[in-house]
Design a protein around this motif. Structure first.
Motif, mmCIF file in Angstrom:
data_model
loop_
_atom_site.group_PDB
_atom_site.id
_atom_site.type_symbol
_atom_site.label_atom_id
_atom_site.label_comp_id
_atom_site.label_asym_id
_atom_site.label_seq_id
_atom_site.Cartn_x
_atom_site.Cartn_y
_atom_site.Cartn_z
ATOM 1 N N ALA A 156 0.830 -1.208 0.000
ATOM 2 C CA ALA A 156 0.000 0.000 0.000
ATOM 3 C C ALA A 156 0.863 1.255 0.000
ATOM 4 N N MET A 157 1.955 1.244 0.763
ATOM 5 C CA MET A 157 2.850 2.397 0.789
ATOM 6 C C MET A 157 3.492 2.608 -0.576
ATOM 7 N N HIS A 199 -2.018 8.413 3.823
ATOM 8 C CA HIS A 199 -2.988 8.190 2.756
ATOM 9 C C HIS A 199 -3.199 6.701 2.519
ATOM 10 N N HIS A 200 -4.463 6.269 2.642
ATOM 11 C CA HIS A 200 -4.838 4.871 2.402
ATOM 12 C C HIS A 200 -4.208 3.894 3.389
ATOM 13 N N LEU A 201 -3.790 4.379 4.544
ATOM 14 C CA LEU A 201 -3.143 3.466 5.484
ATOM 15 C C LEU A 201 -3.258 4.007 6.907
ATOM 16 N N ALA A 202 -3.789 3.185 7.802
ATOM 17 C CA ALA A 202 -3.764 3.504 9.229
ATOM 18 C C ALA A 202 -3.754 2.195 9.997
ATOM 19 N N GLY A 220 -5.870 0.753 1.898
ATOM 20 C CA GLY A 220 -6.515 1.060 0.634
ATOM 21 C C GLY A 220 -5.489 1.333 -0.446
ATOM 22 N N ALA A 221 -5.981 1.528 -1.659
ATOM 23 C CA ALA A 221 -5.091 1.833 -2.784
ATOM 24 C C ALA A 221 -5.892 2.380 -3.955
ATOM 25 N N GLU A 222 -5.288 3.329 -4.654
ATOM 26 C CA GLU A 222 -5.803 3.864 -5.925
ATOM 27 C C GLU A 222 -4.606 4.206 -6.804
ATOM 28 N N PRO A 223 -4.250 3.366 -7.768
ATOM 29 C CA PRO A 223 -4.819 2.069 -8.113
ATOM 30 C C PRO A 223 -4.252 0.976 -7.193
ATOM 31 N N ASN A 224 -4.864 -0.202 -7.254
ATOM 32 C CA ASN A 224 -4.390 -1.311 -6.412
ATOM 33 C C ASN A 224 -3.498 -2.280 -7.179
ATOM 34 N N ILE A 385 -9.829 0.756 -3.887
ATOM 35 C CA ILE A 385 -10.441 -0.050 -2.832
ATOM 36 C C ILE A 385 -10.057 0.493 -1.460
ATOM 37 N N HIS A 386 -11.046 0.531 -0.569
ATOM 38 C CA HIS A 386 -10.823 0.823 0.842
ATOM 39 C C HIS A 386 -11.227 -0.395 1.666
ATOM 40 N N THR A 387 -10.407 -0.761 2.649
ATOM 41 C CA THR A 387 -10.760 -1.823 3.594
ATOM 42 C C THR A 387 -10.570 -1.306 5.011
ATOM 43 N N ILE A 388 -11.468 -1.689 5.889
ATOM 44 C CA ILE A 388 -11.450 -1.221 7.272
ATOM 45 C C ILE A 388 -11.734 -2.394 8.201
#
Length: 417
Positions: A156-157, A199-202, A220-224, A385-388
């Protein structure tokens, strides 16, 4: 490959959506965003209000259920984590240690967010420190996570850095555009933890009496997916997507109809507030620590044995915990399967974008495919995509475990950020 379609939606570098980023670093970008009325309305104003609420936790009705969590060791790699953190601290001067170390009950625990906007300046900014310090932080992550979880985190990073290349904004969207913070003194006996956010990471990791909690998590990622680089052809969240679609396909027509709460990803039938410009369908995002989220969809108690196994395997795909804590967490989830619900938004053919949620008294997992932010797709696509993952009923950030710890070891102390 659906993910390869992102190439069709890359903005030209002179397009206003990305040209506004040109020449700015993270600090200048945040300053600009603070003056943006839309950012004020969507993010800053609601966040400023929500952070003042005392922590309760995500619930179905506003009242947390007690007695769900046990304060027992789960074979967390505490010694290795403490050693890795001490090596990191040994590389810092007094000012650096003061920057990275915050009190265990600091409010900053709850100030993570998944935007690229550097609103909240605390901890060590990884793109502003030496490679040796970055390596030391990665060493803490590696011993704290399972191999798959560490791989997803670094993927993701790296994809964030790839997005920075696509948008011409590497100083805002970079591989190292993340902040690492320690809460409490690293210890074999007293509670402490760490946070990685950007961004997209926690990731929020807490150790309490030998038990590990990593929650909330946002990946998450854009794009993945990217056509080149160290991750080759690996598609981030491919298994979460595939396994979710397979579980849905395995349900009988009646159960499938029950699982679908909205037919469209942005459905006219949704009540006001159900779809959010930034969060879109997901409910457990930044600053939503106290959200009331009633169960929706189909009860897992109606699933067959094989469908329950599929759901457990799917839930396990989202857990970044090392082996001992992961086994403990899976057992916890399985104990509450009869109180678990599975819901779905969108088409069910497995070809179109979708959202799903697994929710029980002890876990809430969300998977959501989004429209573009830095890419131009106005409708959701399978490459953003976002995942939580959340721990409802008061154990995000290990809060319920901390409550029990202080009641046992330090009567009169009340934790809370």
């Amino acid at each position: 490959m659906d993910q390869a379609r992102f190439r069709d939606y890359v903005f030209p570098l002179d397009h206003p959506q990305v040209a506004r980023l040109k020449g700015k670093d993270a600090h200048a970008h945040a300053q600009s965003a603070r003056g943006n009325p839309r950012a004020q309305e969507l993010l800053i104003e609601p966040w400023s209000r929500l952070i003042t609420e005392p922590f309760t936790g995500i619930t179905t009705d506003g009242t947390p259920i007690r007695g769900l969590f046990d304060l027992v060791p789960d074979d967390a790699p505490v010694g290795e984590m403490v050693s890795a953190v001490r090596r990191l601290l040994g590389l810092l001067d007094d000012e650096g240690r003061e920057t990275v170390l915050l009190p265990l009950d600091a409010r900053q625990w709850r100030m993570w967010n998944n935007t690229e906007i550097y609103f909240f300046v605390y901890g060590l900014r990884m793109d502003e420190i030496s490679p040796a310090l970055r390596d030391a932080i990665c060493a803490v992550l590696r011993v704290s996570l399972n191999d798959q979880g560490y791989g997803k985190t670094r993927h993701a990073m790296w994809l964030n850095g790839y997005l920075g290349e696509l948008t011409g904004a590497p100083a805002i969207l970079g591989e190292w555009s993340f902040n690492f913070t320690l809460f409490g003194e690293p210890s074999d006996r007293e509670p402490w933890g760490w946070q990685l956010a950007g961004h997209h990471l926690a990731l929020n990791c807490v150790i309490v009496d030998g038990q590990m909690v990593i929650s909330p998590t946002f990946l998450g990622a854009e794009p993945n997916w990217a056509p080149e680089g160290p991750y080759g052809d690996a598609v981030l969240f491919a298994d979460e997507e595939r396994m979710g679609a397979e579980l849905m396909a395995s349900l009988s027509p009646g159960l499938r109809r029950q699982a679908v709460v909205y037919d469209l990803l942005k459905d006219p039938a949704m009540p006001s507030g159900r779809w959010h410009q930034a969060d879109q369908r997901h409910l457990g995002g930044a600053f939503r620590d106290n959200r009331v989220i009633p169960y929706e969809g189909v009860p897992v108690s109606a699933f067959s044995a094989s469908q329950r196994q599929r759901l457990m395997a799917l839930a396990g795909e989202f857990l970044v915990l090392p082996a001992g804590p992961r086994a403990h967490r899976l057992a916890e989830i399985e104990r509450h399967l009869d109180d678990t619900h599975f819901c779905w938004i969108g088409e069910t053919d497995g070809e179109h974008p979708f959202y799903y949620r697994i929710q029980s008294p002890v876990i809430m997992i969300e998977f959501d495919e989004h429209a573009g932010v830095f890419l131009s797709n106005e409708e959701p696509e399978r490459f953003h995509i976002h995942t939580i993952v959340r721990t409802p009923n008061g154990n995000d950030y290990g809060m319920d475990l901390l409550r029990m710890h202080y009641a046992r070891a330090h009567p009169g102390h009340r934790p809370g950020a």
